[in-house]
Design a protein around this motif. Structure first.
Motif, PDB file in Angstrom:
ATOM      1  N   HIS A  40       1.577   5.250  -2.110  1.00 50.17           N
ATOM      2  CA  HIS A  40       1.176   6.275  -3.074  1.00 50.17           C
ATOM      3  C   HIS A  40       2.454   6.962  -3.535  1.00 50.17           C
ATOM      4  CE1 HIS A  40      -3.128   6.152  -1.864  1.00 50.17           C
ATOM      5  NE2 HIS A  40      -2.632   5.840  -0.687  1.00 50.17           N
ATOM      6  N   MET A  42      -1.614   2.756  -4.768  1.00 52.08           N
ATOM      7  CA  MET A  42      -3.027   2.812  -4.401  1.00 52.08           C
ATOM      8  C   MET A  42      -3.767   4.070  -4.835  1.00 52.08           C
ATOM      9  SD  MET A  42      -4.464   0.433  -2.695  1.00 52.08           S
ATOM     10  CE  MET A  42      -4.021  -1.158  -2.099  1.00 52.08           C
ATOM     11  N   LYS A  46      -8.984   0.195  -6.835  1.00 47.90           N
ATOM     12  CA  LYS A  46      -8.973   0.724  -5.455  1.00 47.90           C
ATOM     13  C   LYS A  46     -10.243   1.550  -5.237  1.00 47.90           C
ATOM     14  CE  LYS A  46      -7.656   3.189  -1.720  1.00 47.90           C
ATOM     15  NZ  LYS A  46      -6.592   4.172  -1.662  1.00 47.90           N
ATOM     16  N   HIS A  61       0.850  -1.198   0.000  1.00 49.47           N
ATOM     17  CA  HIS A  61       0.000   0.000   0.000  1.00 49.47           C
ATOM     18  C   HIS A  61       0.884   1.247   0.000  1.00 49.47           C
ATOM     19  CE1 HIS A  61      -4.029   1.906   1.302  1.00 49.47           C
ATOM     20  NE2 HIS A  61      -3.198   2.882   1.006  1.00 49.47           N
ATOM     21  N   ASP A 101       1.178   2.687   3.429  1.00 46.96           N
ATOM     22  CA  ASP A 101       0.426   3.892   3.051  1.00 46.96           C
ATOM     23  C   ASP A 101       1.360   5.111   2.983  1.00 46.96           C
ATOM     24  OD1 ASP A 101      -1.752   5.301   2.177  1.00 46.96           O
ATOM     25  OD2 ASP A 101      -2.690   5.547   4.126  1.00 46.96           O
ATOM     26  N   HIS A 146      -6.436  -0.399   5.652  1.00 48.00           N
ATOM     27  CA  HIS A 146      -6.584   0.286   6.948  1.00 48.00           C
ATOM     28  C   HIS A 146      -7.450  -0.555   7.880  1.00 48.00           C
ATOM     29  CE1 HIS A 146      -4.953   3.354   4.418  1.00 48.00           C
ATOM     30  NE2 HIS A 146      -6.100   3.546   3.794  1.00 48.00           N
TER      31      HIS A 146
END
Ligand SMILES: [Zn+2]
Length: 388
Positions: free
Chosen positions: A46, A88, A165, A44, A300, A230
């Motif tokens: 970005h 993601m 996603k 995960h 994340d 999450h």
């Protein structure tokens, strides 16, 4: 010791020295007191290409600057031992993925969702802007109703997405995580998400659903998510259902533990125990462990100052506190590969892709052996990189 076929870029043999025949051609990786691991996977990430963690910055930073910063972030990830990542939601994610595949930049293999899917006026819609400009700038396609949702899936497939996603809930502001009273609105309805899952699965794409709060976790499970991202505010019922359906759980502990704003809440003794972020670090993880959920490492991280790429091993260290070092390594290698659908990756095994990370020290004894300073070498698809 591992033997790699230079042409096919796969592992042809692995085992203890003496048990493995040394080939005339091909590459030989020996441990020499170090530890040979499958290449690490972050499920995960970005590539926001921004210094700050902020929705307006994510949508308004010039795309060329985002791309250039992302090129640097991809290299940092590779040098930190990460050979695959799941991206993601970043406007240019599918193009980063393509550039890596073409060999024009160095980095881990990038599985990209192209753009994420969100509802109009949802959490990732910058509502301070006129709608057509927000849609133009957003990293999400906005869609409303089952048929628009199906259309949005078709658009990301057109863009070159490897998976889909979905935002099932709010969750880009610290208030979301820090108040038990905060109204965590579900975003897409179950009906809309079922249409997304159906459309994606018809094209062979998995669906990762961002879910925060009891209702959106339940909705994501009902809609048929392949992974829940999450997954804050897990309940016993939700955990049982996730186990039954084999849904992967990507708790993204790293992003919560590295945010100074959230840390101040986590560490504040005056705050109730049931604020979502605290509950996530205690009962969510305990339930996930108790029900034997398939926990996968995903940070994340987006490359901003607080969550810099290259430090992604933090997730594995964090998971180890709950599951132990061995399971934490599994969560970032073979299980992550399974979650991403990379069936010939994530293990040191004959016939598997030659994605290998060699670290100084033994991460089974000390998980900090995965820190970037301890990465001795990285093989991605058989190609050798020496970080330190
Ligand atoms: Zn994310």
């Amino acid at each position: 010791m591992v033997v790699v076929d230079n042409e096919k870029r796969i592992i042809v043999d692995a085992g203890r020295e003496g048990d493995v025949e040394e080939p005339r051609d091909g590459k030989v990786i020996t441990a020499n007191g170090q530890t040979i691991l499958p290449g690490l996977i972050d499920a995960h990430v970005h590539f926001w290409g921004c210094k700050v963690y902020d929705l307006t910055a994510w949508v308004s930073t010039p795309e060329t600057l985002v791309a250039l910063r992302s090129v640097a972030d991809l290299r940092k990830l590779l040098m930190a031992g990460f050979t695959s990542v799941r991206e993601m939601g970043t406007k240019g994610g599918a193009f980063l993925s393509r550039a890596i595949k073409e060999g024009c930049i160095d980095g881990p293999e990038v599985l990209s969702c192209g753009r994420s899917l969100g509802k109009t006026g949802g959490d990732d819609d910058p509502t301070n802007l006129p709608l057509h400009i927000a849609q133009e700038l957003s990293y999400s396609y906005f869609a409303d109703g089952p048929w628009e949702c199906r259309g949005a899936v078709r658009k990301v497939i057109r863009d070159g997405a490897d998976f889909v996603k979905v935002y099932a809930a709010t969750g880009t502001t610290p208030e979301t995580y820090t108040s038990p009273m905060y109204h965590l609105r579900p975003q897409f309805s179950v009906e809309e998400m079922k249409a997304i899952v159906d459309e994606a699965h018809d094209s062979g794409l998995k669906v990762a659903i961002h879910a925060i709060g009891e209702q959106s976790v339940t909705n994501a499970i009902e809609a048929g998510a392949d992974s829940i991202e999450h997954g804050m505010a897990l309940t016993e019922d939700a955990a049982r259902e996730m186990k039954r359906k084999g849904i992967f759980y990507v708790p993204t502990l790293g992003v919560f533990l590295t945010s100074p704003a959230l840390r101040s809440f986590i560490d504040n003794p005056n705050l109730a125990d049931d604020v979502y972020v605290r509950r996530h670090l205690t009962s969510d993880m305990e339930l996930a462990k108790q029900y034997g959920l398939k926990i996968v490492a995903g940070t994340d991280f987006g490359g901003n100052d607080e969550q810099p790429h290259g430090q992604n091993y933090i997730e594995i260290v964090s998971i180890a506190k709950y599951l132990g070092n061995k399971e934490a390594l599994v969560s970032a290698t073979s299980r992550a590969a399974e979650c991403l659908g990379l069936m010939d990756n994530g293990q040191i095994k004959k016939g598997f892709k030659a994605d290998i990370t060699v670290v100084r020290g033994n991460p089974l004894e000390n998980i900090e052996a995965l820190a970037p300073a301890n990465i001795a070498l990285v093989l991605k698809g058989g190609r050798l990189f020496t970080p330190n």
